[in-house]
Scaffold this motif. Structure first.
Motif, PDB file in Angstrom:
ATOM      1  N   ALA A  80       0.825  -1.207   0.000  1.00 32.78           N
ATOM      2  CA  ALA A  80       0.000   0.000   0.000  1.00 32.78           C
ATOM      3  C   ALA A  80       0.859   1.255   0.000  1.00 32.78           C
ATOM      4  CB  ALA A  80      -0.917   0.007   1.231  1.00 32.78           C
ATOM      5  N   ARG A  81       2.167   1.068  -0.178  1.00 28.16           N
ATOM      6  CA  ARG A  81       3.087   2.197  -0.169  1.00 28.16           C
ATOM      7  C   ARG A  81       3.574   2.568  -1.559  1.00 28.16           C
ATOM      8  NH1 ARG A  81       2.651   5.227   3.833  1.00 28.16           N
ATOM      9  NH2 ARG A  81       4.800   5.965   3.558  1.00 28.16           N
ATOM     10  N   GLY A  82       3.166   1.798  -2.564  1.00 22.73           N
ATOM     11  CA  GLY A  82       3.594   2.093  -3.916  1.00 22.73           C
ATOM     12  C   GLY A  82       5.044   1.693  -4.144  1.00 22.73           C
ATOM     13  N   PRO A  83       5.748   2.394  -4.964  1.00 19.90           N
ATOM     14  CA  PRO A  83       5.337   3.629  -5.647  1.00 19.90           C
ATOM     15  C   PRO A  83       4.562   3.355  -6.942  1.00 19.90           C
ATOM     16  CG  PRO A  83       7.621   3.145  -6.153  1.00 19.90           C
ATOM     17  CD  PRO A  83       7.177   2.085  -5.185  1.00 19.90           C
ATOM     18  N   TRP A  84       3.947   4.427  -7.452  1.00 18.64           N
ATOM     19  CA  TRP A  84       3.256   4.383  -8.729  1.00 18.64           C
ATOM     20  C   TRP A  84       3.794   5.493  -9.634  1.00 18.64           C
ATOM     21  CZ3 TRP A  84       0.675   3.471  -4.143  1.00 18.64           C
ATOM     22  CH2 TRP A  84      -0.009   2.247  -4.045  1.00 18.64           C
ATOM     23  N   ARG A  85       3.953   5.147 -10.893  1.00 18.58           N
ATOM     24  CA  ARG A  85       4.367   6.143 -11.889  1.00 18.58           C
ATOM     25  C   ARG A  85       3.317   6.164 -12.988  1.00 18.58           C
ATOM     26  NH1 ARG A  85      10.084   6.972 -15.134  1.00 18.58           N
ATOM     27  NH2 ARG A  85       9.173   7.425 -17.162  1.00 18.58           N
ATOM     28  N   VAL A  86       2.708   7.341 -13.188  1.00 12.27           N
ATOM     29  CA  VAL A  86       1.599   7.508 -14.124  1.00 12.27           C
ATOM     30  C   VAL A  86       1.940   8.654 -15.076  1.00 12.27           C
ATOM     31  CG1 VAL A  86      -0.873   7.963 -14.345  1.00 12.27           C
ATOM     32  CG2 VAL A  86      -0.006   6.735 -12.327  1.00 12.27           C
ATOM     33  N   ASP A  87       1.810   8.412 -16.389  1.00 13.70           N
ATOM     34  CA  ASP A  87       2.014   9.458 -17.392  1.00 13.70           C
ATOM     35  C   ASP A  87       0.682   9.754 -18.064  1.00 13.70           C
ATOM     36  OD1 ASP A  87       4.916  10.070 -17.397  1.00 13.70           O
ATOM     37  OD2 ASP A  87       5.094   7.942 -17.865  1.00 13.70           O
ATOM     38  N   VAL A  88       0.339  11.033 -18.146  1.00  9.82           N
ATOM     39  CA  VAL A  88      -0.974  11.461 -18.620  1.00  9.82           C
ATOM     40  C   VAL A  88      -0.801  12.423 -19.794  1.00  9.82           C
ATOM     41  CG1 VAL A  88      -3.182  12.504 -17.970  1.00  9.82           C
ATOM     42  CG2 VAL A  88      -1.813  11.282 -16.241  1.00  9.82           C
ATOM     43  N   LEU A  89      -1.249  12.000 -20.967  1.00  6.83           N
ATOM     44  CA  LEU A  89      -1.220  12.838 -22.164  1.00  6.83           C
ATOM     45  C   LEU A  89      -2.621  13.403 -22.373  1.00  6.83           C
ATOM     46  CD1 LEU A  89       0.421  13.752 -24.711  1.00  6.83           C
ATOM     47  CD2 LEU A  89      -0.511  11.719 -25.847  1.00  6.83           C
ATOM     48  N   THR A  90      -2.750  14.725 -22.318  1.00  9.09           N
ATOM     49  CA  THR A  90      -4.049  15.384 -22.425  1.00  9.09           C
ATOM     50  C   THR A  90      -4.100  16.226 -23.686  1.00  9.09           C
ATOM     51  OG1 THR A  90      -4.230  15.463 -20.008  1.00  9.09           O
ATOM     52  CG2 THR A  90      -5.696  16.903 -21.274  1.00  9.09           C
ATOM     53  N   ILE A  91      -5.142  16.015 -24.490  1.00 10.17           N
ATOM     54  CA  ILE A  91      -5.322  16.742 -25.749  1.00 10.17           C
ATOM     55  C   ILE A  91      -6.649  17.485 -25.689  1.00 10.17           C
ATOM     56  CG2 ILE A  91      -5.568  16.508 -28.257  1.00 10.17           C
ATOM     57  CD1 ILE A  91      -4.072  13.569 -27.258  1.00 10.17           C
ATOM     58  N   ASP A  92      -6.593  18.788 -25.809  1.00  6.89           N
ATOM     59  CA  ASP A  92      -7.798  19.615 -25.806  1.00  6.89           C
ATOM     60  C   ASP A  92      -8.154  19.954 -27.249  1.00  6.89           C
ATOM     61  OD1 ASP A  92      -9.817  21.444 -25.559  1.00  6.89           O
ATOM     62  OD2 ASP A  92      -8.809  22.694 -24.067  1.00  6.89           O
ATOM     63  N   PRO A  93      -9.168  19.311 -27.819  1.00  8.34           N
ATOM     64  CA  PRO A  93      -9.497  19.563 -29.224  1.00  8.34           C
ATOM     65  C   PRO A  93      -9.866  21.004 -29.529  1.00  8.34           C
ATOM     66  CG  PRO A  93     -10.637  17.614 -28.392  1.00  8.34           C
ATOM     67  CD  PRO A  93     -10.069  18.332 -27.217  1.00  8.34           C
ATOM     68  N   HIS A  94     -10.253  21.746 -28.503  1.00  7.35           N
ATOM     69  CA  HIS A  94     -10.665  23.133 -28.732  1.00  7.35           C
ATOM     70  C   HIS A  94      -9.473  24.047 -29.000  1.00  7.35           C
ATOM     71  CE1 HIS A  94     -13.928  21.341 -26.202  1.00  7.35           C
ATOM     72  NE2 HIS A  94     -14.656  21.879 -27.162  1.00  7.35           N
ATOM     73  N   THR A  95      -8.276  23.663 -28.511  1.00 12.65           N
ATOM     74  CA  THR A  95      -7.112  24.526 -28.693  1.00 12.65           C
ATOM     75  C   THR A  95      -5.940  23.836 -29.379  1.00 12.65           C
ATOM     76  OG1 THR A  95      -6.363  23.937 -26.451  1.00 12.65           O
ATOM     77  CG2 THR A  95      -7.704  25.931 -26.669  1.00 12.65           C
ATOM     78  N   ALA A  96      -5.977  22.523 -29.490  1.00 13.14           N
ATOM     79  CA  ALA A  96      -4.857  21.799 -30.109  1.00 13.14           C
ATOM     80  C   ALA A  96      -4.931  21.918 -31.628  1.00 13.14           C
ATOM     81  CB  ALA A  96      -4.895  20.330 -29.708  1.00 13.14           C
TER      82      ALA A  96
END
Length: 431
Positions: A80-96
């Motif tokens: 319950a101590r991890g660690p965790w590594r998370v990569d998040v790619l976010t694309i906003d269609p309104h401005t991309a």
């Protein structure tokens, strides 16, 4: 904690990096779609860092590291101590200034690394996508196990399995995305005689029934087999084996008929292979004439999904969130245990989000299916599906790895979801 650059020398946009150390006892409650301050993983109060980098207008990459101490090798599945590594790619269609689409290598039947798929698509970034046959087929390892839809071309049909959860994104209409379990029906229709024959698969090697493997004449088989439509995108040659094969030109007219399977298709040609009782039925339906191929994709409500240029679709296993609620089912076994994960989803305001969670390592333990759904919900994904994970989980920026795959080297995969700079143009009109 030192900030690590994801892509040295980025040229598409200046990198803007913001790091925050979050040490909160619990993630705050909030409305669906609003991201809590920390990920709901492990013990409350674990230190968590977030590093955000702007790749281009409307496109960001955020790395989240929760927990600081490496996990004991024997406790990766339980700590319950991890660690965790998370990569998040976010694309906003309104401005991309670009679009999201699915892509594969030189052909559908074989595999390529995600980094290579990102480079060949001239994409800024991408993740691995569909489940594929992998070790189940030495000859065609990249064959998607489920929906494969590329720029409006349906090259692999949904399985009909209740665990399948598909992700569709429409580059021609502002990267609008939808998720759910798709269904498919297909058939051949002889324009002259009216004969009709249902299709069982698209671009999938047909199975020869064991009872028919020794028959000198495949049309004498009396047990069910497969009727499969094959296109040049599948492989250089069609699958070889017992059964019959009919080659059609671009108008659907019969070019040649073969009493065994396996041939080369030139541009504009398609093939239909049949085994079992389908062998005789195919020859009867073709009848030396011209065939119309009917194909229909429908959603969970039975509504027709129009297939048009710009529409991409990849296959996942299990819906994680739907309409802002966690919906992943309960389960047990290796698939539901902690593993590397790849997620595709959307936020309430229409952003497309692609996520990788590293796993099976002391530096990132991975997530169970329940934990994966909790991560998706915490990131504000009102709708999300679980894509292929494990050793396939890969994120690439500018053709360079940014995550740490669990295997000794990056695994080759069947296809990828990528963000491509520039306006969408149909195939044949430039990238």
């Amino acid at each position: 904690m030192a900030i690590t650059s994801y892509r040295p020398g980025l040229t598409r946009a200046a990198a803007v990096t913001v790091t925050a150390l979050l040490v909160l006892l619990a993630p705050p409650a909030g409305r669906a779609g609003a991201a809590p301050a920390t990920l709901p993983l492990g013990d409350p109060g674990l230190p968590e860092t977030r590093t955000t980098q702007t790749l281009a207008a409307g496109v960001t990459l955020t790395r989240i590291i929760r927990g600081t101490e490496p996990a004991p090798p024997g406790q990766i599945d339980t700590t319950a101590r991890g660690p965790w590594r998370v990569d998040v790619l976010t694309i906003d269609p309104h401005t991309a200034h670009g679009h999201v689409r699915a892509t594969y290598g030189p052909d559908l039947a074989h595999t390529e690394k995600t980094t290579e798929l990102v480079r060949s698509a001239r994409a800024s970034a991408g993740v691995n996508a569909s489940f594929f046959t992998f070790t189940a087929s030495a000859e065609y390892p990249g064959d998607p196990v489920g929906l494969g839809l590329y720029d409006g071309r349906l090259l692999s049909e949904p399985t009909g399995d209740t665990t399948e959860a598909d992700f569709l994104v429409d580059a021609a209409h502002g990267d609008r995305a939808r998720m759910g379990r798709m269904s498919w029906t297909g058939s051949l229709h002889n324009r002259r005689t009216g004969a009709t024959l249902p299709l069982t698969h698209v671009n999938h090697p047909p199975v020869v029934p064991p009872a028919c493997t020794g028959l000198p004449d495949p049309t004498q088989c009396s047990v069910p087999g497969d009727v499969v439509r094959l296109t040049p995108e599948f492989a250089g040659t069609t699958p070889v084996g017992a059964g019959v094969e009919v080659v059609l030109d671009r108008h659907g007219c019969v070019v040649r008929t073969r009493s065994s399977r396996g041939t080369h298709l030139v541009p504009g040609q398609t093939s239909v292979q049949a085994t079992g009782v389908g062998a005789a039925a195919l020859l009867h339906t073709a009848g030396g004439g011209c065939l119309r191929t009917d194909s229909a994709l429908t959603d969970e409500q039975g509504r027709r999904v129009p297939v048009h240029p710009g529409l991409s679709g990849v296959t996942g296993r299990y819906r994680l969130t739907a309409h802002g609620r966690i919906v992943v089912p309960a389960g047990s076994g290796g698939f539901f245990a902690r593993n590397p994960r790849t997620i595709a989803g959307t936020t309430r305001d229409g952003k497309v989000v692609l996520v990788t969670v590293d796993g099976r390592m002391t530096t990132s333990v991975g997530t169970t299916m329940d934990e994966t759904a909790a991560v998706a919900h915490a990131l504000g994904l009102t709708d999300a599906v679980n894509l292929d994970g494990g050793g396939s989980t890969t994120m690439s920026v500018e053709g360079t790895l940014v995550n740490h795959p669990s295997g000794p080297t990056e695994r080759s995969v069947g296809d990828a979801l990528v963000f491509v700079p520039g306006p969408y143009r149909p195939a044949g009109q430039g990238s």
